[in-house]
Scaffold this active site. Structure first.
Site, PDB file in Angstrom:
ATOM      1  N   SER A 136      42.470  36.972  38.835  1.00 34.31           N
ATOM      2  CA  SER A 136      42.103  35.569  38.989  1.00 34.31           C
ATOM      3  C   SER A 136      42.334  34.743  37.740  1.00 34.31           C
ATOM      4  O   SER A 136      42.532  33.536  37.822  1.00 34.31           O
ATOM      5  CB  SER A 136      40.642  35.458  39.408  1.00 34.31           C
ATOM      6  OG  SER A 136      39.812  36.076  38.458  1.00 34.31           O
TER       7      SER A 136
ATOM      8  N   HIS B 184      42.091  36.561  45.712  1.00 28.82           N
ATOM      9  CA  HIS B 184      43.083  35.500  45.481  1.00 28.82           C
ATOM     10  C   HIS B 184      44.407  35.745  46.189  1.00 28.82           C
ATOM     11  O   HIS B 184      45.334  34.949  46.050  1.00 28.82           O
ATOM     12  CB  HIS B 184      43.309  35.320  43.975  1.00 28.82           C
ATOM     13  CG  HIS B 184      42.082  34.876  43.275  1.00 28.82           C
ATOM     14  ND1 HIS B 184      41.752  33.555  43.122  1.00 28.82           N
ATOM     15  CD2 HIS B 184      41.065  35.591  42.736  1.00 28.82           C
ATOM     16  CE1 HIS B 184      40.588  33.471  42.496  1.00 28.82           C
ATOM     17  NE2 HIS B 184      40.150  34.694  42.249  1.00 28.82           N
TER      18      HIS B 184
ATOM     19  N   LYS C 115      38.004  31.412  49.009  1.00 34.50           N
ATOM     20  CA  LYS C 115      39.131  30.876  48.260  1.00 34.50           C
ATOM     21  C   LYS C 115      40.107  30.221  49.235  1.00 34.50           C
ATOM     22  O   LYS C 115      39.792  29.170  49.765  1.00 34.50           O
ATOM     23  CB  LYS C 115      39.710  31.948  47.363  1.00 34.50           C
ATOM     24  CG  LYS C 115      38.849  31.970  46.097  1.00 34.50           C
ATOM     25  CD  LYS C 115      38.450  33.189  45.518  1.00 34.50           C
ATOM     26  CE  LYS C 115      37.346  32.948  44.490  1.00 34.50           C
ATOM     27  NZ  LYS C 115      36.840  34.179  43.931  1.00 34.50           N
TER      28      LYS C 115
HETATM   29  C1  PLP Z   1      35.756  34.811  43.454  1.00 32.59           C
HETATM   30  C2  PLP Z   1      35.922  36.285  43.384  1.00 32.59           C
HETATM   31  C3  PLP Z   1      34.953  37.128  43.899  1.00 32.59           C
HETATM   32  C4  PLP Z   1      33.632  36.615  44.373  1.00 32.59           C
HETATM   33  O1  PLP Z   1      33.719  36.068  45.632  1.00 32.59           O
HETATM   34  P1  PLP Z   1      32.574  35.054  46.110  1.00 32.59           P
HETATM   35  O2  PLP Z   1      32.767  34.998  47.577  1.00 32.59           O
HETATM   36  O3  PLP Z   1      32.830  33.775  45.406  1.00 32.59           O
HETATM   37  O4  PLP Z   1      31.270  35.670  45.717  1.00 32.59           O
HETATM   38  C5  PLP Z   1      35.211  38.472  43.931  1.00 32.59           C
HETATM   39  N1  PLP Z   1      36.342  38.974  43.424  1.00 32.59           N
HETATM   40  C6  PLP Z   1      37.298  38.197  42.884  1.00 32.59           C
HETATM   41  C7  PLP Z   1      38.535  38.821  42.343  1.00 32.59           C
HETATM   42  C8  PLP Z   1      37.105  36.825  42.836  1.00 32.59           C
HETATM   43  O5  PLP Z   1      38.011  36.049  42.280  1.00 32.59           O
END
Ligand code: PLP
Length: 384
Positions: free
Chosen positions: A182, A210, A240
């Site tokens: 990310s 992502h 996302k």
């Molecule tokens: C954003 C993210 C998460 C967390 O997900 P949420 O639904 O926002 O709790 C987990 N793993 C990665 C790689 C992320 O970028």
């Protein structure tokens, strides 16, 4: 309570002195890319809403209709009375998209990883982790009390050496990695990790938060190559590119049934609101069918890097490494004056000494604005 406040105030002052203190800034998101902050209208390059689906009519309508019909909350854990039929529909869709027997939806990505890992791996076991894995993979791994061994970022050869060295002294082993990283925007060496997982009987978990909706024709990072990489534990989030909230694990039927029984963040936490499940179903429908839409974020990122004189990115996430926290903050402030919201990412989100600007490109970013941003970055951040 005075000792508590004194202690914490001292710690906050230290963060402040190191340019590491964070504060919340009210931000009104107009349409997925334009935001209003501090009275200023800015074009945001830091949302994870990569397909702008958080503001898509069909997705919003699905959420509104579900709320009208079923109410705002699911009322209990899904094992008690919270198992709304919308979950079965959403899980069937996720399993189909990822090519697995079954799927389970969790409250969020953080809850998913802290529920999945300790349900599978225990204190005598081994977890092999990329050093840059997301905080919630670390959280879940620590909660499992397994031995955690890290390998240098995306270094499959070192991962193999470490697995060979440690595997035999543990009854079970897991390899865990982000699919798309990310903060760096690169992709894990999935094929090599999958091969070594099979060879050494380690269970392969990929967090593709992502990747969904953006790479592999929208199906995620396992699907970039043909044939797809075999990943028995495919985790991701619906917050996302899918634009809403919630997360999932796609896996075999026995693994999913086990999660219903032993994943603590599933068993002891309330099911997602019906609106979130309905929104995710509508978003996945778009991700599965609109290939032109899912191709756009990476195309936009590549147009940016080409104009800015930067290397071509593998994904729609483009980091610009600046090193020092202050330099990243100054660059971010300069861009805000020019009408762009690009946040400075600082430790502990990234390793010390690697403060950066992180830009995420979405389907809806106007090309002319991307050009203008590229020229500013080139002339006033990179100094070329
Ligand atoms: C954003 C993210 C998460 C967390 O997900 P949420 O639904 O926002 O709790 C987990 N793993 C990665 C790689 C992320 O970028």
């Amino acid at each position: 309570m005075q000792s508590l406040d004194n202690f914490i105030s001292g710690k906050l002052a230290k963060l402040e002195a190191a340019s590491l203190r964070r504060t919340l800034v009210d931000t009104f998101r107009e349409d997925g890319i334009w935001v209003t902050r501090g009275g200023r209208r800015l074009l945001s390059f830091c949302c994870n809403d990569y397909l702008n689906l958080s503001q898509h009519d069909a997705v919003k309508t699905a959420a509104i209709e579900a709320t009208r019909k079923y109410g705002v909350g699911s009322g209990a854990s899904r094992l008690v009375t919270g198992n709304h039929p919308l979950f079965a529909e959403l899980e069937a869709r996720l399993a189909r998209l990822k090519g697995t027997e079954a799927a389970i939806v969790f409250g969020s990505g953080y809850l998913a990883n802290t529920g999945i890992i300790p349900a599978l791996i225990g204190k005598d076991d081994l977890i092999l982790m990329d050093e840059l894995n997301h905080a919630c993979l670390w959280g879940g791994s620590r909660m499992s009390r397994a031995k955690i061994v890290t390998f240098p970022h995306a270094d499959a050869a070192m991962a193999r050496k470490l697995l060979a060295k440690h595997r035999a002294s543990h009854p079970h082993a897991m390899i865990a990695t982000d699919g798309v990283f990310s903060m760096d925007g690169d992709i894990a060496p999935l094929r090599a990790l999958s091969d070594m997982a099979k060879e050494y009987d380690a269970w392969f978990l990929v967090d593709d938060a992502h990747g969904l909706g953006v790479v592999g024709g929208g199906r995620g990072s396992a699907f970039i190559e043909n044939p797809p990489v075999e990943i028995p534990l495919q985790m991701g989030t619906l917050s996302k590119a899918a634009g809403g909230y919630g997360a999932y694990l796609c896996a075999s039927r026995p693994v999913i049934d086990w999660m219903h029984n032993r994943s603590r963040t599933f068993v002891y936490s309330t099911g997602l609101p019906p609106a979130s499940a309905a929104a995710a179903i509508a978003a996945l429908e778009l991700i599965e069918t609109d290939k032109a839409l899912t191709a756009k974020p990476v195309q936009k990122a590549r147009a940016f890097t080409k104009s800015a004189g930067l290397p071509e990115p593998m994904t729609n996430i483009v980091p610009i490494m600046l090193g020092e926290e202050k330099r990243a903050l100054r660059a971010s402030e300069m861009l805000a004056e020019e009408g762009f919201l690009v946040v400075a990412i600082r430790p502990p989100t990234v390793p010390a000494g690697t403060a950066r600007l992180r830009m995420t490109f979405t389907a809806g970013h106007p090309d002319a604005e991307i050009e203008r941003l590229a020229h500013l970055v080139r002339s006033r951040v990179l100094g070329n």
